[in-house]
Design an enzyme around this catalytic site. Structure first.
Site, PDB file in Angstrom:
ATOM      1  N   PRO A 105       0.820  -1.236   0.091  1.00  0.00           N
ATOM      2  CG  PRO A 105      -0.055  -1.006   2.184  1.00  0.00           C
ATOM      3  CD  PRO A 105       0.602  -2.028   1.303  1.00  0.00           C
ATOM      4  CG  ASP A 106      -0.790   4.828  -1.977  1.00  0.00           C
ATOM      5  OD1 ASP A 106      -1.356   4.774  -0.890  1.00  0.00           O
ATOM      6  OD2 ASP A 106      -1.240   5.356  -2.826  1.00  0.00           O
ATOM      7  CG  PHE A 107       2.902   7.045   3.054  1.00  0.00           C
ATOM      8  CD1 PHE A 107       3.162   5.972   3.736  1.00  0.00           C
ATOM      9  CD2 PHE A 107       3.886   8.015   3.408  1.00  0.00           C
ATOM     10  CE1 PHE A 107       3.811   5.608   4.685  1.00  0.00           C
ATOM     11  CE2 PHE A 107       5.039   7.988   4.307  1.00  0.00           C
ATOM     12  CZ  PHE A 107       5.032   6.548   4.823  1.00  0.00           C
ATOM     13  NE  ARG A 108       0.960  12.533   2.204  1.00  0.00           N
ATOM     14  CZ  ARG A 108       2.378  11.959   2.189  1.00  0.00           C
ATOM     15  NH1 ARG A 108       2.838  11.246   1.382  1.00  0.00           N
ATOM     16  NH2 ARG A 108       2.863  12.459   3.212  1.00  0.00           N
ATOM     17  CD  GLN A 178       8.946  10.498  -2.812  1.00  0.00           C
ATOM     18  OE1 GLN A 178       8.455  11.057  -2.034  1.00  0.00           O
ATOM     19  NE2 GLN A 178       8.390  10.037  -3.877  1.00  0.00           N
ATOM     20  CG  ASN A 179       8.868   3.301  -3.541  1.00  0.00           C
ATOM     21  OD1 ASN A 179       8.079   4.195  -2.764  1.00  0.00           O
ATOM     22  ND2 ASN A 179       8.461   3.010  -4.655  1.00  0.00           N
ATOM     23  CG  ASP A 181       9.153  -1.293  -2.438  1.00  0.00           C
ATOM     24  OD1 ASP A 181      10.303  -0.747  -3.095  1.00  0.00           O
ATOM     25  OD2 ASP A 181       8.077  -0.753  -2.978  1.00  0.00           O
ATOM     26  CG  HIS A 198      12.396   8.886   1.476  1.00  0.00           C
ATOM     27  ND1 HIS A 198      11.150   9.265   1.424  1.00  0.00           N
ATOM     28  CD2 HIS A 198      12.935  10.241   1.445  1.00  0.00           C
ATOM     29  CE1 HIS A 198      10.830  10.409   0.912  1.00  0.00           C
ATOM     30  NE2 HIS A 198      12.063  11.062   0.944  1.00  0.00           N
ATOM     31  CB  CYS A 206      23.226   0.759  17.282  1.00  0.00           C
ATOM     32  SG  CYS A 206      22.677   1.303  19.109  1.00  0.00           S
ATOM     33  CB  CYS A 209      26.806   2.704  20.046  1.00  0.00           C
ATOM     34  SG  CYS A 209      26.687   1.288  19.412  1.00  0.00           S
ATOM     35  CB  CYS A 230      22.802  -1.696  20.208  1.00  0.00           C
ATOM     36  SG  CYS A 230      24.488  -1.820  19.831  1.00  0.00           S
ATOM     37  CB  CYS A 233      25.313   0.726  23.722  1.00  0.00           C
ATOM     38  SG  CYS A 233      24.166   1.288  22.433  1.00  0.00           S
ATOM     39  CG  ASN A 295       0.280  10.203  -8.968  1.00  0.00           C
ATOM     40  OD1 ASN A 295       1.116   9.115  -8.437  1.00  0.00           O
ATOM     41  ND2 ASN A 295      -0.233  10.734  -8.176  1.00  0.00           N
ATOM     42  NE  ARG A 296      -4.225   3.363  -8.746  1.00  0.00           N
ATOM     43  CZ  ARG A 296      -4.175   2.351  -8.010  1.00  0.00           C
ATOM     44  NH1 ARG A 296      -4.272   2.818  -6.731  1.00  0.00           N
ATOM     45  NH2 ARG A 296      -3.789   1.184  -8.450  1.00  0.00           N
TER      46      ARG A 296
HETATM   47  P1  CNA Z   1       1.966   8.892  -1.487  1.00  0.00           P
HETATM   48  O1  CNA Z   1       2.060  10.052  -0.590  1.00  0.00           O
HETATM   49  O2  CNA Z   1       1.298   7.683  -0.649  1.00  0.00           O
HETATM   50  O3  CNA Z   1       1.493   8.995  -2.906  1.00  0.00           O
HETATM   51  C1  CNA Z   1       1.454   7.894  -3.735  1.00  0.00           C
HETATM   52  C2  CNA Z   1       0.622   8.490  -4.787  1.00  0.00           C
HETATM   53  O4  CNA Z   1       0.783   7.486  -5.816  1.00  0.00           O
HETATM   54  C3  CNA Z   1      -0.707   8.828  -4.918  1.00  0.00           C
HETATM   55  O5  CNA Z   1      -0.821  10.113  -5.455  1.00  0.00           O
HETATM   56  C4  CNA Z   1      -1.512   7.755  -5.521  1.00  0.00           C
HETATM   57  O6  CNA Z   1      -2.663   8.338  -6.032  1.00  0.00           O
HETATM   58  C5  CNA Z   1      -0.457   7.261  -6.374  1.00  0.00           C
HETATM   59  N1  CNA Z   1      -0.785   6.034  -7.035  1.00  0.00           N
HETATM   60  C6  CNA Z   1      -0.959   4.989  -6.007  1.00  0.00           C
HETATM   61  N2  CNA Z   1      -1.215   3.787  -6.610  1.00  0.00           N
HETATM   62  C7  CNA Z   1      -0.802   3.957  -8.052  1.00  0.00           C
HETATM   63  C8  CNA Z   1      -0.644   3.301  -9.341  1.00  0.00           C
HETATM   64  N3  CNA Z   1      -0.678   2.185  -9.205  1.00  0.00           N
HETATM   65  N4  CNA Z   1      -0.497   4.131 -10.567  1.00  0.00           N
HETATM   66  C9  CNA Z   1      -0.133   5.346 -10.475  1.00  0.00           C
HETATM   67  N5  CNA Z   1      -0.346   6.278  -9.181  1.00  0.00           N
HETATM   68  C10 CNA Z   1      -0.752   5.230  -8.011  1.00  0.00           C
HETATM   69  O7  CNA Z   1       3.566   8.149  -1.497  1.00  0.00           O
HETATM   70  P2  CNA Z   1       4.819   9.016  -2.057  1.00  0.00           P
HETATM   71  O8  CNA Z   1       5.791   8.103  -2.256  1.00  0.00           O
HETATM   72  O9  CNA Z   1       4.457  10.228  -2.899  1.00  0.00           O
HETATM   73  O10 CNA Z   1       5.306   9.542  -0.507  1.00  0.00           O
HETATM   74  C11 CNA Z   1       6.611   9.354  -0.163  1.00  0.00           C
HETATM   75  C12 CNA Z   1       6.628   8.478   1.117  1.00  0.00           C
HETATM   76  C13 CNA Z   1       5.815   7.138   0.856  1.00  0.00           C
HETATM   77  C14 CNA Z   1       8.059   7.871   1.303  1.00  0.00           C
HETATM   78  O11 CNA Z   1       8.670   8.549   2.208  1.00  0.00           O
HETATM   79  C15 CNA Z   1       8.148   6.667   1.279  1.00  0.00           C
HETATM   80  O12 CNA Z   1       9.018   6.091   2.215  1.00  0.00           O
HETATM   81  C16 CNA Z   1       6.779   6.115   1.373  1.00  0.00           C
HETATM   82  N6  CNA Z   1       6.223   4.968   1.495  1.00  0.00           N
HETATM   83  C17 CNA Z   1       6.873   3.950   0.687  1.00  0.00           C
HETATM   84  C18 CNA Z   1       6.359   2.588   0.393  1.00  0.00           C
HETATM   85  C19 CNA Z   1       7.414   1.662  -0.499  1.00  0.00           C
HETATM   86  O13 CNA Z   1       8.427   1.441  -0.315  1.00  0.00           O
HETATM   87  N7  CNA Z   1       6.739   0.870  -1.146  1.00  0.00           N
HETATM   88  C20 CNA Z   1       5.144   2.350   0.956  1.00  0.00           C
HETATM   89  C21 CNA Z   1       4.308   3.207   1.432  1.00  0.00           C
HETATM   90  C22 CNA Z   1       4.684   4.622   1.864  1.00  0.00           C
END
Ligand code: CNA
Length: 371
Positions: A105-108, A178-179, A181, A198, A206, A209, A230, A233, A295-296
């Site tokens: 899952p994404d964040f937002r 930014q991922n 994973d 990120h 740790c 230390c 750790c 420490c 982007n979606r």
């Molecule tokens: P976000 O803020 O959650 O934005 C994600 C964006 O992607 C949203 O605008 C969605 O509409 C869009 N989206 C979701 N699925 C799809 C898709 N299949 N195709 C096109 N667009 C899509 O996440 P950001 O990456 O912008 O924010 C940065 C954060 C999220 C970083 O600090 C990450 O570490 C953190 N994060 C990472 C992961 C991961 O590593 N997979 C997962 C969740 C959060």
């Protein structure tokens, strides 16, 4: 402009002071010297003006180039431009959206995003899960989430393999993610082409230390539900994921200086561009560099005042990369790469998954990606 400031004159010439005008020969010598000085000034001014004219000409050229780059700002027009003219130095910038079709899952995203699903952790605020201060007082929620997100459960998406293909074709300058994973590493994007802005689960330290711990060491603790402490420490051991308020890795600051100046295509995928300073990188390219956001949902700040070269594809990353591959004649290559690698992951998983719990967390390829 005073003589002192005029190019070609020296401080000494300006400080000569009054001369004896009674000696004719000396006057002649003086006159000759003055004429030589004037000639030197003229030459220097000519050279200065011609350099200024050259700058003006190249500025004009830039201005022309920074005008409308494509016939129109549609994804189709961009694809046609790519097919007809090609790009040579491509930078990709991505966020959580390129991994949602892999099952992370994404964040937002409303409903499915992590921020809407953190109730079980009882956090005062959803972002606290990545706040260092909160983590130091209560690390459990982060480690529970880390277990869910830990690299190994998920298979890279077609979008990851499209970026790998760009690299295989020597078109990728750098991939900024930014991922956390590690799916880019799994997709075979080489480490030197990666900026994991990120951080990563790959290395751990740790918090007190700074002693280094291997991925295997931490994984054992996380999956055994043991708080990683750790051995030196007693501090908490944390993966090198960048929490809010922590410094980004050094190469996040150095690589853009090498990369963005001569980039001719910037592809931004699956990010809300909410997190800074990562989001600010999109402004680093030159005015004539085409920027494509996939982007979606629309991102208002991206399609800001500079609408001359910005294209937005509203939809899924995987759909966009299949469309790009199609127009570029790369469909079979991308399909073969993605299917071959995915089946290798499946085989490896089947070998290592020995219990039902692991089986339940097995990687899945979403139906949407099947072609
Ligand atoms: P976000 O803020 O959650 O934005 C994600 C964006 O992607 C949203 O605008 C969605 O509409 C869009 N989206 C979701 N699925 C799809 C898709 N299949 N195709 C096109 N667009 C899509 O996440 P950001 O990456 O912008 O924010 C940065 C954060 C999220 C970083 O600090 C990450 O570490 C953190 N994060 C990472 C992961 C991961 O590593 N997979 C997962 C969740 C959060």
């Amino acid at each position: 402009m005073s003589e002192k400031e005029t190019p070609g004159t020296s401080k000494k010439q300006g400080e000569d002071g009054p001369r004896n005008q009674s000696k004719h020969s000396e006057s002649l010598v003086d006159a000759q010297a003055t004429s030589e000085r004037l000639e030197s000034i003229r030459t220097n001014l000519n050279s200065l003006f011609s350099r200024l004219t050259l700058h003006a000409a190249s500025d004009n050229l830039l201005a022309q180039q920074s005008g409308q780059v494509l016939e129109d700002l549609t994804f189709e027009s961009f694809l046609k431009h790519w097919k007809d003219n090609g790009f040579k130095r491509i930078i990709t910038m991505v966020g959580a959206g390129i991994s949602t079709s892999s099952g992370i899952p994404d964040f937002r995203s409303p409903g499915s995003g992590l921020y809407d699903n953190l109730q079980k952790y009882n956090l005062p605020h959803p972002t606290d899960i990545f706040e260092l201060d909160y983590f130091m007082g209560n690390p459990k929620p982060f480690f529970t989430l880390a277990k869910e997100l830990y690299p190994g459960h998920y298979i890279p998406s077609p979008a990851h393999y499209f970026i790998r293909l760009l690299n295989d074709k020597n078109l990728l300058t750098r991939h900024y993610t930014q991922n956390i994973d590690c799916l880019e590493r799994l997709a075979g994007i080489p480490e030197e082409k990666l900026v994991e802005a990120h951080g990563t689960f790959h290395t751990n330290h740790c918090v007190d230390c700074n002693k280094f711990y291997t991925k295997e060491w931490l994984k054992e603790k996380i999956f055994g539900d043991i708080l990683p402490v750790c051995e030196e420490c007693n501090g908490i051991v944390k993966p090198d994921i960048v929490f809010f308020g922590e410094n980004m890795p050094d190469h996040f600051y150095t690589k853009p200086l090498e990369d963005f100046a001569d980039c001719d295509l910037l592809i931004i995928m699956g990010t809300s561009l909410e997190v800074y300073p990562f989001a600010s990188l999109v402004a680093n390219v030159k005015p004539n560099c085409i920027r494509v956001l996939i982007n979606r949902v629309a991102i208002d700040k991206f399609s800001g005042p500079d609408k001359k070269r910005d294209i937005t594809f509203l939809g899924d990353c995987d759909d966009a990369v299949w469309q790009m591959a199609d127009v570029l004649g790369w469909t079979n290559e991308l399909k073969d790469l993605w299917k071959r690698e995915s089946s290798l992951f499946e085989q490896a998983r089947k070998k290592s998954d020995t219990n039902a719990d692991q089986e339940a967390k097995s990687p899945r390829i979403s139906k949407k990606n099947s072609r």
